[in-house]
Each structure stands twice: as structure tokens, then as C-alpha cells.
Design an enzyme around this catalytic site. Structure first.
Site, PDB file in Angstrom:
ATOM      1  N   ASN A   9      -1.450   0.721  -2.934  1.00  0.00           N
ATOM      2  CA  ASN A   9      -1.901   0.927  -4.318  1.00  0.00           C
ATOM      3  C   ASN A   9      -3.369   0.499  -4.373  1.00  0.00           C
ATOM      4  OD1 ASN A   9      -2.384   0.917  -7.065  1.00  0.00           O
ATOM      5  ND2 ASN A   9      -1.277  -1.005  -7.423  1.00  0.00           N
ATOM      6  N   LYS A  11      -5.399   0.703  -6.846  1.00  0.00           N
ATOM      7  CA  LYS A  11      -5.861   0.288  -8.182  1.00  0.00           C
ATOM      8  C   LYS A  11      -7.151   1.037  -8.521  1.00  0.00           C
ATOM      9  CE  LYS A  11      -3.885  -4.154  -7.039  1.00  0.00           C
ATOM     10  NZ  LYS A  11      -3.438  -5.391  -7.629  1.00  0.00           N
ATOM     11  N   HIS A  95       3.653  -1.125 -13.292  1.00  0.00           N
ATOM     12  CA  HIS A  95       2.932  -2.151 -12.522  1.00  0.00           C
ATOM     13  C   HIS A  95       2.574  -3.300 -13.462  1.00  0.00           C
ATOM     14  CE1 HIS A  95      -0.230  -4.134 -10.231  1.00  0.00           C
ATOM     15  NE2 HIS A  95       0.314  -3.575  -9.159  1.00  0.00           N
ATOM     16  N   GLU A  97      -0.018  -4.924 -13.880  1.00  0.00           N
ATOM     17  CA  GLU A  97      -1.324  -4.795 -14.559  1.00  0.00           C
ATOM     18  C   GLU A  97      -1.189  -3.862 -15.765  1.00  0.00           C
ATOM     19  OE1 GLU A  97      -3.538  -3.866 -11.007  1.00  0.00           O
ATOM     20  OE2 GLU A  97      -3.144  -5.906 -10.318  1.00  0.00           O
ATOM     21  N   GLU A 167       7.712  -7.140  -7.537  1.00  0.00           N
ATOM     22  CA  GLU A 167       6.363  -7.686  -7.434  1.00  0.00           C
ATOM     23  C   GLU A 167       6.232  -8.905  -8.343  1.00  0.00           C
ATOM     24  OE1 GLU A 167       3.432  -4.607  -5.837  1.00  0.00           O
ATOM     25  OE2 GLU A 167       3.394  -4.470  -8.004  1.00  0.00           O
ATOM     26  N   GLY A 173      -2.391 -10.170  -5.876  1.00  0.00           N
ATOM     27  CA  GLY A 173      -3.828 -10.407  -5.800  1.00  0.00           C
ATOM     28  C   GLY A 173      -4.207 -11.870  -5.735  1.00  0.00           C
ATOM     29  N   SER A 213       0.455  -9.757  -2.300  1.00  0.00           N
ATOM     30  CA  SER A 213      -0.313 -10.358  -1.204  1.00  0.00           C
ATOM     31  C   SER A 213       0.299 -10.095   0.179  1.00  0.00           C
ATOM     32  CB  SER A 213      -0.509 -11.860  -1.446  1.00  0.00           C
ATOM     33  OG  SER A 213      -1.242 -12.059  -2.647  1.00  0.00           O
TER      34      SER A 213
END
Ligand code: PEP
Length: 250
Positions: A9, A11, A95, A97, A167, A173, A213
Site C-alpha cells: 500500500n 498511500k 484502512h 487512515e 492492522e 507506520g 510495520s
């Protein structure tokens, strides 16, 4: 037998020319890898060109989101049909985010999932708890709500091709990966939920990816867990050499 899926991904990273340069190098690096599926999700602007570049290759193209309608007055959104024409196979939905920065709700994610399925695309449904929720002992409750809300109202047959990505938000991240045991516990729980919803046999077919990560150094121990069927990789998928090392784990 669930074929592992290693998905990148990107992003909001990489222009069209950067995408092209990456894909040309990456294709060489993963040539001949056939026992696992590979997917890359560039930004929307690079999808058409990436689709042309990957045509006939074994690398699948993914999108990072999709609207539920085929077309309409939805400024700033992209429809599943538009993605399909670019050569997209998988669509990442929900996701963290999208949930936490852009306020997407479980109901919006369910609708997006419906649009993606109607277009014949494969959803990668992301679920995961925040650090606060984990520390409050609410991880499984959060996973249950996210999984049930997104999948309610669909039959097992309609969900053909569904992939789930666990996730944990605290691992995305941050460089802080879940231990293989923590990931396995959540994955087994999600598979149990799928069993309640669609039956054990169907649940056993669904691939559950871990994301948060993932790096070349930790992929093998995560993949050694019985319910970890692949990885959704953010930061470490941006460099073709690093992502190829992750793809070629083991
Ligand atoms: C992601 O964006 O889905 C992700 C897991 O990011 P990272 O690998 O950078 O933690």
C-alpha cells in the site's frame, strides 16, 4: 490451501514516472515468484499507467479505496467501475487512515464493500484496534464490530475473493510490529468470527493478512503463524528492493 498474498500500500506516495521506474525494477526482482500472490496499490493517478505496465504480469494491481456508486455527484471519489477499467483486481477498504483521518464509518465501509463486490473486484477489508482500545482490553470487541458491520447482509457466495487485513493502528507506520503471537491471536479470532457468519469451511478459505510495520526482518516469523496468510505493507513497500525481499521471505 490459502495462497499467501503480499500486498503493498503506497498511500499518497509516487508520481506516475516514479511508479513506472519502480514497476520496471520490481518486475525483474520478483520474476519467477509463483507460490505467492503479489499486489501493489499505487495512488489513483498512477493506476492506469500501472495497469498497462503490469498487463500480462503476475503482479496484481490494487486501489486504496473506492466509492460504492458506478458514477454520480460525488466530488473527489473514484468508482469501482473506473478502477476495473484501469486493470485493478483488489481494493483496500477501511484502512485506519481512512477511518481515523477522514472519518469513514463502519456503514460507509460496508457500502464501499458492496460497490466493490458488485463490480467484480476483490475487497481487502482492514480492521484493527487503536492503542487505547488495546490497553482497555477492547481489541476483540473492536474487531468483532468492524468485521460484523462490514460483512453484514452479504452471503458467503457474494463474498468470494474477500481478504481481511488485521492492522493494529498502533503498529501502522510506527516501527512497532505486533509479535507473531499477538497477530496470530487476532487472526484466529477473526477467522472464528467468519466461521460464525459464514460457516467453518468458508472461513478456512479467507485470507487474513497482517499489516503494521512489516519489514524483511519480521515477515518470516509472522508468516509462520497458522492464521497469517500474507501481509499488507506500507512504508517498506515503497522501495522495490526492500519490498522484493519481503515478497521473497522464507
Ligand atoms: C499500511 O499502510 O497498511 C501499513 C501497514 O503501513 P506500515 O507498513 O508502514 O506500517
Amino acid at each position: 490451501m490459502r495462497k499467501p498474498l503480499i500486498a503493498g500500500n503506497w498511500k499518497m506516495h509516487k508520481t506516475v514516472s516514479e511508479t513506472l521506474a519502480y514497476l520496471r525494477r520490481f518486475r525483474e526482482l520478483v520474476a519467477g515468484v509463483e507460490d505467492r500472490e503479489i499486489m501493489i496499490a499505487p495512488p489513483f493517478t498512477a493506476l492506469y499507467m500501472a495497469g498497462q505496465e503490469l498487463a500480462g504480469s503476475h503482479i496484481r494491481l490494487g486501489a486504496q479505496n473506492a466509492h460504492w456508486a458506478e458514477s454520480g455527484a460525488f466530488t473527489g471519489e473514484i468508482s469501482p467501475l473506473m478502477l476495473k477499467e484501469c486493470g485493478v483486481t483488489y481494493v483496500i477498504l477501511g484502512h485506519s487512515e481512512r477511518r481515523h483521518i477522514f472519518g469513514e464509518t463502519d456503514e460507509m465501509i460496508r457500502q464501499r464493500l458492496s460497490g466493490v463486490l458488485s463490480a467484480g473486484l476483490k475487497p481487502i477489508l482492514c480492521v484493527g484496534e487503536t492503542l487505547e482500545e488495546r490497553e482497555a482490553g477492547r481489541t476483540m470487541e473492536v474487531l468483532e464490530t468492524q468485521v460484523r458491520s462490514a460483512l453484514s447482509g452479504f452471503s458467503a457466495a457474494e463474498l468470494q475473493g474477500l481478504v481481511i487485513a488485521y492492522e493494529p493502528v498502533w503498529a501502522i507506520g510506527t516501527g512497532r510490529t505486533a509479535t507473531p503471537e499477538t497477530a496470530q491471536e487476532a487472526h484466529a479470532y477473526i477467522r472464528g468470527l467468519l466461521g460464525d457468519l459464514f460457516g467453518k469451511d468458508r472461513a478456512a478459505e479467507v485470507r487474513i493478512l497482517y499489516g503494521g510495520s512489516v519489514k524483511p526482518e519480521n515477515i518470516a516469523s509472522l508468516m509462520a503463524q497458522p492464521d497469517v496468510d500474507g501481509a499488507l505493507v506500507g512504508g517498506a513497500s515503497l522501495d522495490p528492493e526492500t519490498f522484493a525481499r519481503i515478497v521473497k521471505y522464507g
